[in-house]
Design a protein around this motif. Sequence first.
Motif, PDB file in Angstrom:
ATOM      1  N   CYS A 100     -39.805  50.709  30.448  1.00 46.01           N
ATOM      2  CA  CYS A 100     -40.117  49.345  30.894  1.00 46.01           C
ATOM      3  C   CYS A 100     -39.009  48.778  31.781  1.00 46.01           C
ATOM      4  O   CYS A 100     -39.294  48.016  32.717  1.00 46.01           O
ATOM      5  CB  CYS A 100     -40.367  48.453  29.685  1.00 46.01           C
ATOM      6  SG  CYS A 100     -41.915  48.858  28.811  1.00 46.01           S
ATOM      7  N   TYR A 146     -53.262  51.771  35.626  1.00 44.25           N
ATOM      8  CA  TYR A 146     -51.915  52.267  35.343  1.00 44.25           C
ATOM      9  C   TYR A 146     -51.371  51.624  34.065  1.00 44.25           C
ATOM     10  O   TYR A 146     -51.388  50.409  33.920  1.00 44.25           O
ATOM     11  CB  TYR A 146     -50.994  51.953  36.523  1.00 44.25           C
ATOM     12  CG  TYR A 146     -49.560  52.324  36.289  1.00 44.25           C
ATOM     13  CD1 TYR A 146     -49.197  53.641  36.054  1.00 44.25           C
ATOM     14  CD2 TYR A 146     -48.561  51.356  36.297  1.00 44.25           C
ATOM     15  CE1 TYR A 146     -47.874  53.985  35.836  1.00 44.25           C
ATOM     16  CE2 TYR A 146     -47.247  51.687  36.078  1.00 44.25           C
ATOM     17  CZ  TYR A 146     -46.905  53.010  35.847  1.00 44.25           C
ATOM     18  OH  TYR A 146     -45.599  53.342  35.618  1.00 44.25           O
ATOM     19  N   GLY A 147     -50.908  52.464  33.147  1.00 42.97           N
ATOM     20  CA  GLY A 147     -50.337  51.974  31.902  1.00 42.97           C
ATOM     21  C   GLY A 147     -51.347  51.697  30.801  1.00 42.97           C
ATOM     22  O   GLY A 147     -50.965  51.246  29.719  1.00 42.97           O
ATOM     23  N   TYR A 155     -40.721  49.325  39.889  1.00 41.21           N
ATOM     24  CA  TYR A 155     -41.981  49.846  40.421  1.00 41.21           C
ATOM     25  C   TYR A 155     -42.984  48.699  40.567  1.00 41.21           C
ATOM     26  O   TYR A 155     -42.803  47.813  41.391  1.00 41.21           O
ATOM     27  CB  TYR A 155     -42.520  50.955  39.504  1.00 41.21           C
ATOM     28  CG  TYR A 155     -41.695  52.220  39.517  1.00 41.21           C
ATOM     29  CD1 TYR A 155     -41.805  53.164  40.545  1.00 41.21           C
ATOM     30  CD2 TYR A 155     -40.800  52.507  38.477  1.00 41.21           C
ATOM     31  CE1 TYR A 155     -41.064  54.332  40.556  1.00 41.21           C
ATOM     32  CE2 TYR A 155     -40.043  53.672  38.477  1.00 41.21           C
ATOM     33  CZ  TYR A 155     -40.180  54.580  39.517  1.00 41.21           C
ATOM     34  OH  TYR A 155     -39.441  55.735  39.517  1.00 41.21           O
ATOM     35  N   SER A 156     -44.027  48.699  39.749  1.00 38.93           N
ATOM     36  CA  SER A 156     -45.067  47.671  39.886  1.00 38.93           C
ATOM     37  C   SER A 156     -44.769  46.413  39.098  1.00 38.93           C
ATOM     38  O   SER A 156     -45.457  45.416  39.234  1.00 38.93           O
ATOM     39  CB  SER A 156     -46.423  48.243  39.439  1.00 38.93           C
ATOM     40  OG  SER A 156     -46.383  48.604  38.061  1.00 38.93           O
ATOM     41  N   MET A 215     -48.270  46.097  35.347  1.00 38.12           N
ATOM     42  CA  MET A 215     -48.581  46.773  34.097  1.00 38.12           C
ATOM     43  C   MET A 215     -48.379  45.816  32.928  1.00 38.12           C
ATOM     44  O   MET A 215     -47.407  45.062  32.896  1.00 38.12           O
ATOM     45  CB  MET A 215     -47.657  47.991  33.929  1.00 38.12           C
ATOM     46  CG  MET A 215     -47.979  48.855  32.726  1.00 38.12           C
ATOM     47  SD  MET A 215     -46.764  50.178  32.481  1.00 38.12           S
ATOM     48  CE  MET A 215     -45.444  49.213  31.716  1.00 38.12           C
ATOM     49  N   SER A 244     -37.228  58.807  37.074  1.00 37.39           N
ATOM     50  CA  SER A 244     -36.696  57.511  37.497  1.00 37.39           C
ATOM     51  C   SER A 244     -35.176  57.509  37.445  1.00 37.39           C
ATOM     52  O   SER A 244     -34.518  56.951  38.331  1.00 37.39           O
ATOM     53  CB  SER A 244     -37.264  56.397  36.618  1.00 37.39           C
ATOM     54  OG  SER A 244     -38.659  56.282  36.786  1.00 37.39           O
ATOM     55  N   LYS A 282     -48.971  56.929  39.292  1.00 39.62           N
ATOM     56  CA  LYS A 282     -48.027  56.453  40.314  1.00 39.62           C
ATOM     57  C   LYS A 282     -47.361  57.656  40.973  1.00 39.62           C
ATOM     58  O   LYS A 282     -46.199  57.598  41.371  1.00 39.62           O
ATOM     59  CB  LYS A 282     -46.985  55.510  39.701  1.00 39.62           C
ATOM     60  CG  LYS A 282     -46.033  56.133  38.693  1.00 39.62           C
ATOM     61  CD  LYS A 282     -44.958  55.116  38.270  1.00 39.62           C
ATOM     62  CE  LYS A 282     -43.998  55.707  37.247  1.00 39.62           C
ATOM     63  NZ  LYS A 282     -43.029  54.696  36.740  1.00 39.62           N
ATOM     64  N   GLU A 287     -39.696  50.233  35.017  1.00 41.51           N
ATOM     65  CA  GLU A 287     -40.931  49.711  35.599  1.00 41.51           C
ATOM     66  C   GLU A 287     -40.674  48.433  36.395  1.00 41.51           C
ATOM     67  O   GLU A 287     -41.447  48.099  37.308  1.00 41.51           O
ATOM     68  CB  GLU A 287     -41.964  49.459  34.497  1.00 41.51           C
ATOM     69  CG  GLU A 287     -43.378  49.247  35.014  1.00 41.51           C
ATOM     70  CD  GLU A 287     -43.881  50.419  35.845  1.00 41.51           C
ATOM     71  OE1 GLU A 287     -44.629  50.168  36.809  1.00 41.51           O
ATOM     72  OE2 GLU A 287     -43.526  51.582  35.538  1.00 41.51           O
TER      73      GLU A 287
END
Length: 353
Positions: free
Chosen positions: A60, A217-218, A66-67, A1, A236, A163, A63
């Motif tokens: 962030c 995404y994002g 995640y990705s 992202m 999260s 996601k 994140e």
Amino acid sequence: MKIPQPRGPISTALFSALAVTAGTDDAAAGVEELRRLVTAQLQAATDIIGDDDVQLALFCLYELHYSGLEGVGDEWEWEPGLIQVRHLLERPFEAALRAAAQSAAGELDLPPAAEMTSDAVADVLFGLAATDTGPSVSRYVSKKATLEQLKEFLVHKSVYQLKEADPHTWAIPRLTGRPKAALVEIQADEYGGGRPERMHSALFARTMRGLGMDDHYGAYLDAVPAVSLAAVNMMSLFGLNRRLRGAITGHLAIYEMTSSQPNRLYGNGFRRHGFEAEVTHYFDEHVEADAVHEQIAGRDLAGGLVEAEPELLGDVLFGATAVMAIDGRLSAHLLACWENGETSLRAAVPAAA
């Protein structure tokens, strides 16, 4: 992202710190400056849930698990100083969620947790879901929403739906037995039963493309307000902290219990504007799937967890009522803006890629 635009001193300092290589002296200095800044800024914060700077920074930081963020090395994921900063932000966020959840729950007259069967836990959760009489975005979408409002609706949802299911998956290795099996069963459906084109995130992306929108995404992260980020950050927070495994199961249970009928109305709203199955499939899929998932999530997942670990009942209820509180706040924001002819986004964004 891609890294979004900062929204204040915390996110500005965070992105500056992440611009260098983790583990270097420059990185350590940047993180220490960030820590001092966060400590000072939190002392003046009055509404963590609605704080754009705090929620973007938390989003962030999460994140990284995640990705990842474009241009930021994977070594940052477990950088100790950055984890400390995340904890500094999480503490007041969790406190605000608990306060909001308590207000949403009211007074619950429950027997001792050790006496609660899985069916009894599910009944409590279904009862909570039935008391959710807050503002209904789904009814508005079904009957009134303009095409531009439908696009705004997708922008808000895209922060999580692209996601979809990932935050809840963190709980799988933290559960055993019946609740673990229940969560795996639910997640298998969320991820398309092994068929990538049927993953719910892929179905949602197809809906966005059907309206000429960017499905990366994002892509619209800069446009969504703090409360939309808070709804995802809550997942999260619950999923990434083992001590909150009860909360993530309660979150998923109430999520499934309150999903089927709204998704039917969402689909009707898109059909009202002439969209067909290519666009509405995402919502139609959830009407059917969540009617089954709500029973598994309520009885086998949340109920099974409380039977195995009665001390987690409070956190299961916290996770469920926090969803109701934050979704209610987001719904109130959307409807207040739309009924006044205003955008619900931080800034008008082009609908097409």
